[in-house]
Design a protein around this motif. Structure first.
Motif, PDB file in Angstrom:
ATOM      1  N   ASP A  39      -2.857  11.631  -6.347  1.00 13.15           N
ATOM      2  CA  ASP A  39      -2.892  12.916  -5.480  1.00 13.15           C
ATOM      3  C   ASP A  39      -1.567  13.598  -5.812  1.00 13.15           C
ATOM      4  OD1 ASP A  39      -3.393  14.772  -3.416  1.00 13.15           O
ATOM      5  OD2 ASP A  39      -3.039  13.378  -1.692  1.00 13.15           O
ATOM      6  N   VAL A  40      -1.433  14.997  -5.475  1.00 14.49           N
ATOM      7  CA  VAL A  40      -0.257  15.703  -5.561  1.00 14.49           C
ATOM      8  C   VAL A  40      -0.006  16.136  -4.076  1.00 14.49           C
ATOM      9  CG1 VAL A  40       1.127  17.555  -6.504  1.00 14.49           C
ATOM     10  CG2 VAL A  40      -0.365  16.058  -7.853  1.00 14.49           C
ATOM     11  N   ASP A  41       0.883  15.793  -3.367  1.00 10.61           N
ATOM     12  CA  ASP A  41       1.032  16.308  -2.183  1.00 10.61           C
ATOM     13  C   ASP A  41       2.731  16.461  -1.563  1.00 10.61           C
ATOM     14  OD1 ASP A  41       2.110  13.645  -1.594  1.00 10.61           O
ATOM     15  OD2 ASP A  41       0.057  13.210  -0.714  1.00 10.61           O
ATOM     16  N   GLY A  42       3.179  16.243  -0.332  1.00 10.72           N
ATOM     17  CA  GLY A  42       4.369  16.673   0.134  1.00 10.72           C
ATOM     18  C   GLY A  42       5.154  15.356  -0.391  1.00 10.72           C
ATOM     19  N   ASP A  43       4.656  14.190  -0.880  1.00  7.71           N
ATOM     20  CA  ASP A  43       5.266  13.060  -1.265  1.00  7.71           C
ATOM     21  C   ASP A  43       5.737  13.246  -2.656  1.00  7.71           C
ATOM     22  OD1 ASP A  43       5.366  11.421   1.200  1.00  7.71           O
ATOM     23  OD2 ASP A  43       3.212  10.947   0.795  1.00  7.71           O
ATOM     24  N   TRP A  89       3.960  13.663  -6.867  1.00  6.61           N
ATOM     25  CA  TRP A  89       2.696  13.180  -7.798  1.00  6.61           C
ATOM     26  C   TRP A  89       2.619  11.471  -7.498  1.00  6.61           C
ATOM     27  CZ3 TRP A  89       5.145  17.420  -8.578  1.00  6.61           C
ATOM     28  CH2 TRP A  89       4.232  18.453  -9.083  1.00  6.61           C
ATOM     29  N   VAL A  90       1.442  11.243  -6.934  1.00  5.06           N
ATOM     30  CA  VAL A  90       1.094   9.932  -6.462  1.00  5.06           C
ATOM     31  C   VAL A  90       0.347   9.204  -7.444  1.00  5.06           C
ATOM     32  CG1 VAL A  90      -0.095   8.688  -4.559  1.00  5.06           C
ATOM     33  CG2 VAL A  90       1.076  10.884  -4.148  1.00  5.06           C
ATOM     34  N   PHE A  91       0.638   7.754  -7.664  1.00  4.79           N
ATOM     35  CA  PHE A  91      -0.259   6.904  -8.476  1.00  4.79           C
ATOM     36  C   PHE A  91       0.165   5.440  -7.828  1.00  4.79           C
ATOM     37  CE2 PHE A  91       4.122   7.122 -10.384  1.00  4.79           C
ATOM     38  CZ  PHE A  91       4.410   5.717 -10.462  1.00  4.79           C
ATOM     39  N   ALA A  92      -0.681   4.604  -8.309  1.00  3.17           N
ATOM     40  CA  ALA A  92      -0.556   3.177  -7.807  1.00  3.17           C
ATOM     41  C   ALA A  92      -0.752   2.162  -8.843  1.00  3.17           C
ATOM     42  CB  ALA A  92      -1.913   3.017  -6.770  1.00  3.17           C
ATOM     43  N   THR A  93      -0.186   0.890  -8.609  1.00  2.00           N
ATOM     44  CA  THR A  93       0.052  -0.185  -9.471  1.00  2.00           C
ATOM     45  C   THR A  93       0.404  -1.365  -8.915  1.00  2.00           C
ATOM     46  OG1 THR A  93       0.599  -1.090 -11.765  1.00  2.00           O
ATOM     47  CG2 THR A  93       2.326   0.163 -10.568  1.00  2.00           C
ATOM     48  N   ARG A  94       0.355  -2.588  -9.541  1.00  2.00           N
ATOM     49  CA  ARG A  94       0.999  -3.992  -8.877  1.00  2.00           C
ATOM     50  C   ARG A  94       2.499  -3.792  -9.026  1.00  2.00           C
ATOM     51  NH1 ARG A  94      -2.717  -8.966  -9.634  1.00  2.00           N
ATOM     52  NH2 ARG A  94      -0.751  -9.967  -9.504  1.00  2.00           N
ATOM     53  N   ALA A  95       3.228  -4.134  -7.933  1.00  2.00           N
ATOM     54  CA  ALA A  95       4.442  -3.959  -7.932  1.00  2.00           C
ATOM     55  C   ALA A  95       5.048  -5.206  -9.025  1.00  2.00           C
ATOM     56  CB  ALA A  95       5.187  -4.295  -6.321  1.00  2.00           C
ATOM     57  N   ASP A  96       4.225  -6.178  -9.313  1.00  6.07           N
ATOM     58  CA  ASP A  96       4.598  -7.390 -10.021  1.00  6.07           C
ATOM     59  C   ASP A  96       4.342  -7.056 -11.345  1.00  6.07           C
ATOM     60  OD1 ASP A  96       1.985  -7.639  -9.432  1.00  6.07           O
ATOM     61  OD2 ASP A  96       2.090  -9.699  -8.894  1.00  6.07           O
ATOM     62  N   SER A  97       3.693  -5.761 -11.761  1.00  6.03           N
ATOM     63  CA  SER A  97       3.498  -5.409 -13.100  1.00  6.03           C
ATOM     64  C   SER A  97       4.555  -5.095 -14.001  1.00  6.03           C
ATOM     65  CB  SER A  97       2.315  -4.231 -13.100  1.00  6.03           C
ATOM     66  OG  SER A  97       2.815  -3.170 -12.782  1.00  6.03           O
TER      67      SER A  97
END
Length: 228
Positions: free
Chosen positions: A78-82, A84-92
């Motif tokens: 997404d691209v929003d008020g936060d 450029w949004v992406f996701a992954t494992r925090a332990d990667s």
């Protein structure tokens, strides 16, 4: 590597390859909006509407605390008020690098349109609710891949992976609300966004630079042209 006498060298073959598509749309600097997110979304939607392959794919570049640089391709969410949004494992590896050094960059390239966007700035986690929502929005197969084992750790065999993946898929289907604890949604909050475009008239580079607005805590943007 030495080419056969009757064949061009690798260098020659690389130099002969076409780079960009035809009929490039370029970049109208005079019509550029005040905020980089607006222009980025316009370009992204044009790429989607044109049927460009994986227009939401981006290269995420990170550096850990020692300065070792890494890069990999992921999907923009997404691209929003936060940001450029992406996701992954925090332990990667990328999650661990971001924990040590939150400064990162995203690079988008739409070859057929002759366009590139570079987004740079700090990355922040968006919290458990956003992370859980992102994980549950993924397909069963994608969730199974995330749950099957520790990302980037050594793997004994493909059979071991298939066994773990099958078990994870069965678990996902039996527990539809299951969320991987380490799954994290992140937002890159840009301090600089650079747009590059090629056209028959030449190349154009336009950079947006952020300056914090102390009254609103929201960035204000300045625009400047760069030499190609």
């Amino acid at each position: 590597m030495t080419a056969a006498p009757d064949r061009p060298s690798l260098r020659e073959r690389l130099r002969a390859l076409p780079v960009l598509g035809a009929g490039l749309p370029g970049l109208d600097v005079d019509a550029a909006p005040d905020k980089p997110g607006t222009l980025f979304v316009d370009w992204l939607l044009e790429a989607i509407d044109a049927g460009l392959p994986a227009p939401h794919a981006a290269t995420l570049s990170t550096a850990d605390a020692s300065g070792r640089v890494d890069a990999r391709t992921l999907i923009l969410k997404d691209v929003d008020g936060d940001g450029w949004v992406f996701a992954t494992r925090a332990d990667s590896p990328k999650g661990l690098a971001l924990a040590e050094n939150p400064n990162a960059a995203l690079t988008f390239f739409w070859r057929e349109h002759g366009r590139q966007v570079r987004v740079r700035g700090p990355v922040v986690p968006l919290g458990p609710d956003a992370s859980a929502a992102d994980f549950l929005a993924r397909s069963d197969a994608s969730r199974a891949t995330a749950l099957a084992g520790p990302q980037s750790d050594p793997l004994a065999s493909q059979d071991a992976y298939r066994t773990a993946w099958d078990a994870a898929l069965a678990r996902v289907r039996s527990e539809p609300g299951l969320v991987l604890d380490a799954w994290t949604a992140y937002a890159l909050e840009p301090t600089s966004v650079e747009f590059w475009a090629s056209s028959p008239e030449g190349q154009t580079r336009l950079r947006y630079a952020a300056a914090a607005d102390t009254r609103t805590a929201a960035p204000t943007w300045t625009k400047e042209l760069l030499w190609p």
